[in-house]
Write a protein that holds these residues in place. Sequence first.
Motif, PDB file in Angstrom:
ATOM      1  N   THR A   7       1.016  -1.119   0.078  1.00 18.23           N
ATOM      2  CA  THR A   7      -0.041  -0.135   0.011  1.00 18.23           C
ATOM      3  C   THR A   7       0.290   1.542  -0.104  1.00 18.23           C
ATOM      4  N   ASP A   8       1.924   1.785   1.200  1.00 20.35           N
ATOM      5  CA  ASP A   8       2.914   2.530   0.848  1.00 20.35           C
ATOM      6  C   ASP A   8       3.690   1.688   0.143  1.00 20.35           C
ATOM      7  N   LEU A   9       4.326   2.382  -1.389  1.00 16.86           N
ATOM      8  CA  LEU A   9       5.117   2.412  -2.231  1.00 16.86           C
ATOM      9  C   LEU A   9       6.310   2.583  -1.830  1.00 16.86           C
ATOM     10  N   ASP A  10       6.887   3.510  -0.509  1.00 16.30           N
ATOM     11  CA  ASP A  10       7.948   3.969  -0.397  1.00 16.30           C
ATOM     12  C   ASP A  10       8.780   2.918   0.846  1.00 16.30           C
ATOM     13  N   ARG A  11       7.786   2.360   1.252  1.00 14.65           N
ATOM     14  CA  ARG A  11       7.744   1.212   2.550  1.00 14.65           C
ATOM     15  C   ARG A  11       7.298  -0.071   1.502  1.00 14.65           C
ATOM     16  N   PRO A  12       7.975  -0.527   0.865  1.00 16.81           N
ATOM     17  CA  PRO A  12       8.511  -2.120   0.354  1.00 16.81           C
ATOM     18  C   PRO A  12       8.909  -2.950   1.331  1.00 16.81           C
ATOM     19  N   PRO A  13       8.180  -4.169   1.694  1.00 17.62           N
ATOM     20  CA  PRO A  13       8.101  -5.538   2.007  1.00 17.62           C
ATOM     21  C   PRO A  13       9.477  -6.485   1.935  1.00 17.62           C
ATOM     22  N   LEU A  14      10.098  -6.396   2.589  1.00 17.41           N
ATOM     23  CA  LEU A  14      11.412  -6.930   2.746  1.00 17.41           C
ATOM     24  C   LEU A  14      10.799  -8.729   2.013  1.00 17.41           C
ATOM     25  N   ASP A  15      12.069  -9.324   1.107  1.00 22.06           N
ATOM     26  CA  ASP A  15      11.817 -10.539   0.606  1.00 22.06           C
ATOM     27  C   ASP A  15      12.292 -12.287   1.221  1.00 22.06           C
ATOM     28  N   ALA A  16      11.763 -12.347   2.962  1.00 17.44           N
ATOM     29  CA  ALA A  16      12.424 -13.754   3.161  1.00 17.44           C
ATOM     30  C   ALA A  16      13.354 -14.900   2.040  1.00 17.44           C
ATOM     31  N   ARG A  17      12.964 -15.042   1.175  1.00 14.74           N
ATOM     32  CA  ARG A  17      13.031 -15.468   0.195  1.00 14.74           C
ATOM     33  C   ARG A  17      14.631 -15.254  -0.348  1.00 14.74           C
ATOM     34  N   ARG A  18      14.729 -14.017  -1.167  1.00 12.36           N
ATOM     35  CA  ARG A  18      15.817 -13.423  -1.360  1.00 12.36           C
ATOM     36  C   ARG A  18      16.940 -13.498  -0.176  1.00 12.36           C
ATOM     37  N   LEU A  19      16.375 -12.882   0.493  1.00  7.03           N
ATOM     38  CA  LEU A  19      17.576 -12.855   1.855  1.00  7.03           C
ATOM     39  C   LEU A  19      18.007 -14.035   2.626  1.00  7.03           C
ATOM     40  N   ARG A  20      17.853 -14.928   2.569  1.00  6.28           N
ATOM     41  CA  ARG A  20      18.120 -16.306   2.769  1.00  6.28           C
ATOM     42  C   ARG A  20      19.081 -17.151   1.530  1.00  6.28           C
ATOM     43  N   ARG A  21      18.292 -16.385   0.328  1.00  3.29           N
ATOM     44  CA  ARG A  21      19.148 -17.019  -0.391  1.00  3.29           C
ATOM     45  C   ARG A  21      20.769 -16.328  -0.054  1.00  3.29           C
ATOM     46  N   ALA A  22      20.721 -14.853   0.282  1.00  2.00           N
ATOM     47  CA  ALA A  22      22.238 -13.863  -0.030  1.00  2.00           C
ATOM     48  C   ALA A  22      22.893 -14.304   0.490  1.00  2.00           C
ATOM     49  N   LEU A  23      22.440 -14.356   2.447  1.00  2.00           N
ATOM     50  CA  LEU A  23      22.567 -14.379   3.286  1.00  2.00           C
ATOM     51  C   LEU A  23      23.240 -16.108   4.322  1.00  2.00           C
ATOM     52  N   ILE A  24      22.172 -17.304   3.986  1.00  2.00           N
ATOM     53  CA  ILE A  24      22.403 -18.501   4.756  1.00  2.00           C
ATOM     54  C   ILE A  24      23.477 -19.365   3.252  1.00  2.00           C
ATOM     55  N   ALA A 226      19.770   6.649   0.598  1.00  2.00           N
ATOM     56  CA  ALA A 226      19.684   5.863  -0.464  1.00  2.00           C
ATOM     57  C   ALA A 226      18.402   4.919   1.687  1.00  2.00           C
ATOM     58  N   THR A 227      17.191   4.318   0.646  1.00  2.00           N
ATOM     59  CA  THR A 227      16.710   4.188   2.160  1.00  2.00           C
ATOM     60  C   THR A 227      16.108   2.508   1.705  1.00  2.00           C
ATOM     61  N   ASP A 228      16.772   1.575   0.845  1.00  2.00           N
ATOM     62  CA  ASP A 228      16.338   0.721   0.591  1.00  2.00           C
ATOM     63  C   ASP A 228      16.228  -0.004   2.088  1.00  2.00           C
ATOM     64  N   ARG A 229      15.630  -0.814   2.466  1.00  2.00           N
ATOM     65  CA  ARG A 229      16.126  -1.892   3.983  1.00  2.00           C
ATOM     66  C   ARG A 229      17.040  -2.301   3.226  1.00  2.00           C
ATOM     67  N   ASP A 230      16.233  -3.593   1.943  1.00  2.00           N
ATOM     68  CA  ASP A 230      16.815  -4.784   1.541  1.00  2.00           C
ATOM     69  C   ASP A 230      18.810  -5.133   2.090  1.00  2.00           C
ATOM     70  N   PRO A 231      18.920  -3.951   1.625  1.00  2.00           N
ATOM     71  CA  PRO A 231      21.116  -4.031   1.177  1.00  2.00           C
ATOM     72  C   PRO A 231      21.651  -4.067   2.108  1.00  2.00           C
ATOM     73  N   LEU A 232      20.441  -3.077   3.373  1.00  2.00           N
ATOM     74  CA  LEU A 232      20.589  -1.992   3.878  1.00  2.00           C
ATOM     75  C   LEU A 232      21.283  -3.063   5.192  1.00  2.00           C
ATOM     76  N   LEU A 233      19.786  -3.926   5.478  1.00  2.00           N
ATOM     77  CA  LEU A 233      20.070  -5.847   6.504  1.00  2.00           C
ATOM     78  C   LEU A 233      20.734  -6.751   5.824  1.00  2.00           C
ATOM     79  N   ARG A 234      20.878  -6.724   4.376  1.00  2.00           N
ATOM     80  CA  ARG A 234      22.469  -7.416   4.112  1.00  2.00           C
ATOM     81  C   ARG A 234      23.450  -6.760   4.720  1.00  2.00           C
ATOM     82  N   ALA A 235      23.949  -5.634   4.694  1.00  2.00           N
ATOM     83  CA  ALA A 235      24.877  -4.338   4.992  1.00  2.00           C
ATOM     84  C   ALA A 235      25.235  -4.881   6.675  1.00  2.00           C
ATOM     85  N   LEU A 236      24.551  -4.766   7.578  1.00  2.00           N
ATOM     86  CA  LEU A 236      24.363  -5.723   8.353  1.00  2.00           C
ATOM     87  C   LEU A 236      24.748  -6.323   8.955  1.00  2.00           C
TER      88      LEU A 236
END
Length: 317
Positions: A7-24, A226-236
Motif C-alpha cells: 500500500t505504501d510504495l515508499d515502504r516495500p516489504p522484505l523478501d525472506a526468500r531472497r534474504l535467505r539465499r543471499a545470507l545463509i 538510499a533507504t532501501d531496507r534490503d541492502p541495508l539489512l544485508r550489509a548489517l
Amino acid sequence: MPGSPYTDLDRPPLDARRLRRALITPESLWTRLVLHGETGSTNADAAEAARAGEPEGLVVVAERQTAGRGRRGRTWESPARAGLAVSVLLRPGVAVPDRDWPVVPPPRYGWLPLLAGVALVEAVDLLAELDSALKWPNDLLVWPDPRNGHPSESPPSGQPDGDAAGRAGGEAKAAGILAEGVSGAGGADQAVVLGLGVNVTLRATELPVNPTGLPATSLRLAGAAATDRDPLLRALLRGIDRWYDRWRTAGGDALACGLHEAYVRNCATLGREVRVLLPAGDELVGTASTVDPDGQLVLTTADGERRIAAGDVLHLR
C-alpha cells in the motif's frame, strides 16, 4: 488493498526468500532466518529459541514490532516496514573447531553490542552516505538534514575523516542496540541475543520520544542517499558476521582483532563531557576519555578515573 504491504510504495516489504539465499551460505555465520510480518519483540523470539536449544546463527526480523524493547525497559516501535527490527542469536561460549573459534570468556561478552554498533555504522556509512557515529554503548547518531522538516545543526566542518569524537551539536538518534544474555537449563550454554532497531523511513510525525532527551530521527530525515531496507539489512548482517569472526578467532580480544580500534574511531562519546546515568539510579559527570579493553567507558571525573560497564550517556557538549 487494505492491509497490503504494498500500500505504501515508499515502504516495500522484505523478501525472506531472497534474504535467505543471499545470507545463509556455507561460509556464513547465519544458519536460519525468520521473517515475521508482525511480532511482539524479535529479541524475545530469539531468546525463546535460545532456551529451546537453537544453535548460533539464528536471525529474527520483523516488519513491525508491537512490544519492542530498548534499554531500561523502554519501548522501540515504528510503523510497519518503516525500519529494521532484527535480532541475532550468538553462542560465544561454545568452541567451534571447524572455524578455529575458541571459547570466549564471559567478561568479554560486553564487546558484542559494541561490535554490532561498528557493523551498523559501517553499513549506514556505505549505503546511506550519512555523517554518522556511535554513542557509547548502544546508539547510532546521525546529523539530520534541516531541509527535511527536522531542524538541526550540521556537524562542524573541518573534522578529519573518521574523527567521530570531534563532532558536537545537532546529533540525533537513528538506531539502538540491546544485548541480552540467555541461559539454558541449569544456567548452561549461555547465549547472547543482539537486537537492533533502526529508523529508516520514519517521517517527522512518526518519530518516538526519547526519554533521555536526545531527539530521534530516521535515515530518510537525515538525508540518506538510499533507504532501501534490503541492502541495508544485508550489509548489517554481513558486517556482524565479519566482525564476529575476527572477534571469535581472537578469543574475544578486541584489541587483537581490530575491533577496539574501529569502535574508538567511530565513537562520538570520546573526548566529550558527559553525564552517565548508572543502573542503580545515581549519576556521574566527567570527560569520556576512552574505551578500555573490556569495552568499559573510561570516565575522568573530579574524583578520579571511573570505569563504566553499563549506563545511559548524555552528551553535555
